[in-house]
Design a protein around this motif. Structure first.
Motif, PDB file in Angstrom:
ATOM      1  N   THR A  54     -80.710  -4.817  51.508  1.00  0.00           N
ATOM      2  CA  THR A  54     -80.623  -3.946  50.340  1.00  0.00           C
ATOM      3  C   THR A  54     -80.486  -2.484  50.766  1.00  0.00           C
ATOM      4  O   THR A  54     -80.628  -2.144  51.945  1.00  0.00           O
ATOM      5  CB  THR A  54     -81.878  -4.074  49.467  1.00  0.00           C
ATOM      6  OG1 THR A  54     -82.963  -3.348  50.063  1.00  0.00           O
ATOM      7  CG2 THR A  54     -82.289  -5.531  49.283  1.00  0.00           C
ATOM      8  N   ALA A  55     -80.276  -1.636  49.774  1.00  0.00           N
ATOM      9  CA  ALA A  55     -80.206  -0.198  50.034  1.00  0.00           C
ATOM     10  C   ALA A  55     -81.533   0.333  50.556  1.00  0.00           C
ATOM     11  O   ALA A  55     -81.572   1.368  51.232  1.00  0.00           O
ATOM     12  CB  ALA A  55     -79.812   0.539  48.754  1.00  0.00           C
ATOM     13  N   GLY A 110     -91.779  -9.622  49.391  1.00  0.00           N
ATOM     14  CA  GLY A 110     -92.700  -9.187  50.442  1.00  0.00           C
ATOM     15  C   GLY A 110     -92.492  -7.717  50.753  1.00  0.00           C
ATOM     16  O   GLY A 110     -92.008  -7.345  51.825  1.00  0.00           O
ATOM     17  N   TYR A 111     -92.869  -6.870  49.819  1.00  0.00           N
ATOM     18  CA  TYR A 111     -92.609  -5.434  49.924  1.00  0.00           C
ATOM     19  C   TYR A 111     -93.497  -4.775  50.986  1.00  0.00           C
ATOM     20  O   TYR A 111     -94.546  -5.303  51.375  1.00  0.00           O
ATOM     21  CB  TYR A 111     -92.816  -4.757  48.572  1.00  0.00           C
ATOM     22  CG  TYR A 111     -94.189  -4.969  47.967  1.00  0.00           C
ATOM     23  CD1 TYR A 111     -95.277  -4.192  48.349  1.00  0.00           C
ATOM     24  CD2 TYR A 111     -94.398  -5.952  47.002  1.00  0.00           C
ATOM     25  CE1 TYR A 111     -96.533  -4.380  47.800  1.00  0.00           C
ATOM     26  CE2 TYR A 111     -95.649  -6.158  46.452  1.00  0.00           C
ATOM     27  CZ  TYR A 111     -96.713  -5.364  46.846  1.00  0.00           C
ATOM     28  OH  TYR A 111     -97.962  -5.569  46.307  1.00  0.00           O
ATOM     29  N   ARG A 112     -93.071  -3.605  51.448  1.00  0.00           N
ATOM     30  CA  ARG A 112     -93.850  -2.834  52.426  1.00  0.00           C
ATOM     31  C   ARG A 112     -95.120  -2.284  51.777  1.00  0.00           C
ATOM     32  O   ARG A 112     -95.089  -1.854  50.636  1.00  0.00           O
ATOM     33  CB  ARG A 112     -92.995  -1.698  52.998  1.00  0.00           C
ATOM     34  CG  ARG A 112     -91.889  -2.161  53.929  1.00  0.00           C
ATOM     35  CD  ARG A 112     -90.941  -1.019  54.263  1.00  0.00           C
ATOM     36  NE  ARG A 112     -90.107  -0.651  53.097  1.00  0.00           N
ATOM     37  CZ  ARG A 112     -89.272   0.369  53.097  1.00  0.00           C
ATOM     38  NH1 ARG A 112     -89.152   1.151  54.165  1.00  0.00           N
ATOM     39  NH2 ARG A 112     -88.535   0.623  52.016  1.00  0.00           N
ATOM     40  N   CYS A 126     -89.276  -3.272  45.859  1.00  0.00           N
ATOM     41  CA  CYS A 126     -89.317  -4.101  44.655  1.00  0.00           C
ATOM     42  C   CYS A 126     -88.084  -3.868  43.784  1.00  0.00           C
ATOM     43  O   CYS A 126     -87.450  -4.826  43.314  1.00  0.00           O
ATOM     44  CB  CYS A 126     -90.599  -3.805  43.868  1.00  0.00           C
ATOM     45  SG  CYS A 126     -92.103  -4.410  44.667  1.00  0.00           S
ATOM     46  N   TYR A 127     -87.734  -2.611  43.581  1.00  0.00           N
ATOM     47  CA  TYR A 127     -86.565  -2.307  42.756  1.00  0.00           C
ATOM     48  C   TYR A 127     -85.291  -2.837  43.422  1.00  0.00           C
ATOM     49  O   TYR A 127     -84.428  -3.448  42.775  1.00  0.00           O
ATOM     50  CB  TYR A 127     -86.470  -0.809  42.518  1.00  0.00           C
ATOM     51  CG  TYR A 127     -85.373  -0.372  41.574  1.00  0.00           C
ATOM     52  CD1 TYR A 127     -84.942  -1.195  40.541  1.00  0.00           C
ATOM     53  CD2 TYR A 127     -84.766   0.868  41.722  1.00  0.00           C
ATOM     54  CE1 TYR A 127     -83.935  -0.787  39.667  1.00  0.00           C
ATOM     55  CE2 TYR A 127     -83.767   1.287  40.856  1.00  0.00           C
ATOM     56  CZ  TYR A 127     -83.350   0.453  39.839  1.00  0.00           C
ATOM     57  OH  TYR A 127     -82.362   0.858  38.980  1.00  0.00           O
ATOM     58  N   ALA A 128     -85.199  -2.634  44.732  1.00  0.00           N
ATOM     59  CA  ALA A 128     -84.021  -3.116  45.452  1.00  0.00           C
ATOM     60  C   ALA A 128     -83.911  -4.635  45.378  1.00  0.00           C
ATOM     61  O   ALA A 128     -82.798  -5.184  45.280  1.00  0.00           O
ATOM     62  CB  ALA A 128     -84.076  -2.653  46.909  1.00  0.00           C
ATOM     63  N   ALA A 166     -85.237   1.169  36.222  1.00  0.00           N
ATOM     64  CA  ALA A 166     -84.000   0.492  35.843  1.00  0.00           C
ATOM     65  C   ALA A 166     -83.425   1.091  34.561  1.00  0.00           C
ATOM     66  O   ALA A 166     -82.210   1.317  34.454  1.00  0.00           O
ATOM     67  CB  ALA A 166     -84.263  -1.002  35.672  1.00  0.00           C
ATOM     68  N   ARG A 167     -84.296   1.348  33.589  1.00  0.00           N
ATOM     69  CA  ARG A 167     -83.801   1.960  32.353  1.00  0.00           C
ATOM     70  C   ARG A 167     -83.182   3.322  32.631  1.00  0.00           C
ATOM     71  O   ARG A 167     -82.109   3.651  32.115  1.00  0.00           O
ATOM     72  CB  ARG A 167     -84.949   2.105  31.354  1.00  0.00           C
ATOM     73  CG  ARG A 167     -84.482   2.517  29.954  1.00  0.00           C
ATOM     74  CD  ARG A 167     -85.554   3.251  29.187  1.00  0.00           C
ATOM     75  NE  ARG A 167     -85.864   4.544  29.799  1.00  0.00           N
ATOM     76  CZ  ARG A 167     -86.710   5.421  29.277  1.00  0.00           C
ATOM     77  NH1 ARG A 167     -87.355   5.140  28.163  1.00  0.00           N
ATOM     78  NH2 ARG A 167     -86.937   6.569  29.883  1.00  0.00           N
ATOM     79  N   ASP A 168     -83.843   4.109  33.470  1.00  0.00           N
ATOM     80  CA  ASP A 168     -83.320   5.437  33.789  1.00  0.00           C
ATOM     81  C   ASP A 168     -81.964   5.359  34.468  1.00  0.00           C
ATOM     82  O   ASP A 168     -81.114   6.240  34.297  1.00  0.00           O
ATOM     83  CB  ASP A 168     -84.304   6.194  34.678  1.00  0.00           C
ATOM     84  CG  ASP A 168     -85.604   6.536  33.968  1.00  0.00           C
ATOM     85  OD1 ASP A 168     -85.665   6.422  32.730  1.00  0.00           O
ATOM     86  OD2 ASP A 168     -86.576   6.895  34.668  1.00  0.00           O
ATOM     87  N   ASP A 169     -81.766   4.299  35.264  1.00  0.00           N
ATOM     88  CA  ASP A 169     -80.514   4.143  36.006  1.00  0.00           C
ATOM     89  C   ASP A 169     -79.419   3.450  35.192  1.00  0.00           C
ATOM     90  O   ASP A 169     -78.304   3.256  35.686  1.00  0.00           O
ATOM     91  CB  ASP A 169     -80.757   3.332  37.281  1.00  0.00           C
ATOM     92  CG  ASP A 169     -81.497   4.124  38.345  1.00  0.00           C
ATOM     93  OD1 ASP A 169     -81.609   5.357  38.205  1.00  0.00           O
ATOM     94  OD2 ASP A 169     -81.979   3.504  39.321  1.00  0.00           O
ATOM     95  N   GLY A 170     -79.754   3.014  33.991  1.00  0.00           N
ATOM     96  CA  GLY A 170     -78.773   2.292  33.194  1.00  0.00           C
ATOM     97  C   GLY A 170     -78.581   0.850  33.622  1.00  0.00           C
ATOM     98  O   GLY A 170     -77.602   0.203  33.232  1.00  0.00           O
TER      99      GLY A 170
END
Length: 306
Positions: A54-55, A110-112, A126-128, A166-170
């Motif tokens: 992911t990014a 399994g986030y950091r 998580c978002y990625a 996510a909402r902020d990013d559309g």
């Protein structure tokens, strides 16, 4: 209602914590030592570990397929643990139960974790992972309908924060958000919520422990005034996905979760708040073998099916 007798019995049998400052490595090792072997876990059609590129970097995932089907709705799950505890292993049973009860394919992240990784590393993971799941829907067998988020405690914090990001990013593919006893306000002033005083001692998670347990995250750069850290501080909640917020009657964090639900409703969001009597913090993770609390999975199933 008093604490459920089975929970009270378990808390009475717990040893006192060791003196001195919290030791993340020792605490993680203690958690991992309690994880049952794979052969003793709830069986599913398949459980697969993989890495999402992911990014935000490479994010470990565990994908739970409940049964054989042509396509599935997806549920992306963020485990709890005050941002420094918890793992794919310690919450494996929660992810399995979510898959079994909802019939959705569950992607556990399994986030950091703090303190090794500074804010916002875990949140970014998580978002990625959510964006990755949507972008790789064909490989996951996604039916392109349900893309739900779920998380317990600090995982619930990430659910609310990711939904806002996510909402902020559309990015409008998230269809539901489910939060089990979420931590939504990391300002732990005991005068902010009555439950911080009323449920301060004797129910498992204690109010006095909130600051030291969350200090690893806050000291890594997580500002409690930032809505990504304390989602309840987000000024505009309109347009967020429908939400189910499950709280425990005897949890110090009860009132902030329930206030967030009311604020979502006031903003026009389809939000359900469900309080479980006799329960303290962590009851889905630790006490879902009790029928009254296993009901949280069925309530999640019914909410996601709406």
């Amino acid at each position: 209602m008093p604490l459920h007798p089975e929970i009270a019995k378990a808390l009475a049998a717990m040893p006192a914590p060791p003196p001195g400052p919290l030791n993340p490595e020792a605490m993680r090792a203690g958690e991992e030592s309690q994880v049952p072997p794979v052969a003793d876990r709830l069986p599913l059609h398949s459980v697969e570990d993989l890495t999402a590129h992911t990014a935000a970097g490479n994010v470990p995932l565990r994908v739970y397929t409940p049964d054989e089907a042509d396509a599935y709705g997806l549920l992306v799950y963020f485990h709890g643990g005050a941002f420094f505890l918890g793992s794919l292993e310690t919450h494996d049973h929660v992810a399995r139960s979510l898959a079994k009860e909802t019939g959705l394919k569950v992607v556990s992240v399994g986030y950091r974790r703090a303190p090794e990784h500074a804010f916002p590393a875990g949140l970014d993971d998580c978002y990625a992972a959510v964006r990755w799941a949507a972008e790789n829907g064909e490989a996951l067998g996604w039916d392109s309908t349900t893309l739900a988020l779920a998380g317990d405690s600090s995982g619930g914090t990430f659910v609310a924060a990711v939904s806002g990001m996510a909402r902020d990013d559309g990015f409008d593919r998230i269809t539901h958000q489910v939060m089990f006893y979420p931590s939504l306000d990391l300002d732990f002033d005991v005068d902010r919520y009555a439950s911080l005083r009323d449920n301060a001692v004797g129910y498992g998670l204690e109010t006095a422990g909130l600051k030291p347990f969350n200090a690893f995250y806050i000291d890594s750069g997580a500002d409690p005034a930032d809505p990504r850290v304390s989602p309840i501080k987000r000024a505009d909640l309109a347009g967020l996905p429908p939400a189910l917020i499950i709280t425990g009657e005897l949890d110090p964090l009860r009132d902030e979760g329930e206030l967030y639900g009311r604020r979502l409703q006031d903003a026009g969001v389809d939000a359900t708040v469900s309080r479980y009597a006799g329960a303290g913090h962590g009851f889905v993770q630790h006490f879902s073998w009790i029928p009254e609390y296993h009901r949280a999975y069925a309530e999640t199933r019914d909410f996601l099916a709406r």
